[in-house]
Design a protein around this motif. Sequence first.
Motif: not given
Length: 425
Positions: A27, A147, A217, A221-222, A239, A294
Motif C-alpha cells: 500500500t 492498513q 486489488q 488499489a492504493s 483497502i 470494496g
Amino acid sequence: MIPVLKHSWALLLGMMLLMVGNGLQGTLLGVRGGIEGFSTFEMSLVMSAYFAGFLGGSRMAPELIRRVGHVRVFAALGSFISAVLILFPSITDPWAWVGLRILIGFCFSGVYVTAESWLNNASSNENRGQALSAYMIVQMIGIIAAQGLLVLGDPSGFILFIVPSVLVSIAFAPILLSVAPTPAFQTTKPMSLKDLFRYSPLGCVGTLLLGGVFSAQFGMASVYATQLGLGVGELSIFIATIYIGALILQYPIGWLSDRMDRRLLILFVAAIGAVAAAGGAMFDSNYTILLAVGFVVGGMSNPLYALLIAHTNDFLEQDDMAAASGGLIFINGMGAIAGPVVTGWIMGTVGPSGFWLFIGVLMAVLAGYATYRMTQRPAPAISETGSYAPVLQSATPVAIEVAQEYFIEGLEDEDATEALGATGS
C-alpha cells in the motif's frame, strides 16, 4: 482449532507479522509513488514486478530448500526482505523499484513455501482443514492490520518503510526459535496445462482471470485511491475494507460450495462482484459507496480462488489433484503479472474508474464463461464432491497441495462412511 494453535502458534504469529510487513509495503508504495510523481504506467510496472518475482520464487524455492535446507533459506530470504524495504525510499526511481519488487516478490514467495511446508508437517489428517483456515485468517488479519499502520507516519519519509522492515525481522524469531522439526520437502511433478484445461476449462480460465483481479486489488488499489484524491486515513480504511470483506464472506461462500453446483455459485459470486465493480466505477465520488463496493468486491473475488480449485478437483482423479496444483498456480501467476499493467493502462486512458472497470470486466467474463460451461456437461453429484478449503491467491504450490490433500481426505472419509453404511445395511 486449539491443537492447531498449540502446535503452530509460532508459525502463525510469524506469518501474521510477515503479512503486516508485506501488506504495508504494498500500500505504501502506491502512495509514495504518487508523491514522487511516478506515472500510472510506471506504478503498474512496479506492482506487476512483485507478481513476476513471486511466480519465479514459487518455482525456484523448492530447489533452494532441497540444496541448503529450510532454515537457511528462510533466514536468508528474510534478510533480503528487510534490506529491500529500507532501499525503497533511498532509491526513488521507478525502474529501480521494479527490480526491488521482483526481488521482494521472489523472497516472499520462498518464505511462504518454507512456512507452508512447516504448516503441512505440523498438521494431521484430522486438523488439516483447521490449519488451512487458521493460516488464511492470520494472513488476512495481517493485511488488514497493515492498513492501520499507514496512518502512523508520513508516507514521504522513511519511518513507514522502517516499520515493515522491523516487523519482518521480528517475524522470523518465533518461527526459527520454535521447536518444530524441519520437515522433509517433496514436490509433485505438475500436470501439463493442456491436460489441466481438458479436465477443467472453467478452472483454468477462472484462475487466469482471478489472477488479474487479485493483483489489481493487492497492487493497484492504493494507486487508484491516491489518484482519486483520498487522504491516507481514507485510503487505508478503503483497502482494509476489501480484505475484511474477503475474510467475512470466505466461510459463507465455502459453506454454500459444499451444498450446490459449484459452477452456479461461481456464476452468482462473479456476477455480484461485476455489478458491484460497475457501481464503484459510477459512484466512486461517494466514499460510503466506495467502502461498500470494496467490501463486496473483496468478499466475492477472494473466495472465488478456492472455489475454482474445489471445482477443478471435482473433475480430477484423486491421484491427479496434487499434480494439478502447479498448473493452477502458474496460470494464476500469469494473470497476476498482467493485471497491474492492464489496469494501469486503462486508468491512464479513462481515469481512476478504470480500476473498477478492469475488475468488473474480468468478473463479468468469468460469470459468462461459467454460464457457458454449465451447458457443456452435467455437474457431479453433491455427494461425490470434496470439501471446500480456504486458500488465498498469495498461496504457493505447497499450500495448494495441502488443500488438495484436505480435499482428498474428505472424499476418502465420505467413501468410508458410505462403505460402512452399506455394510451395516
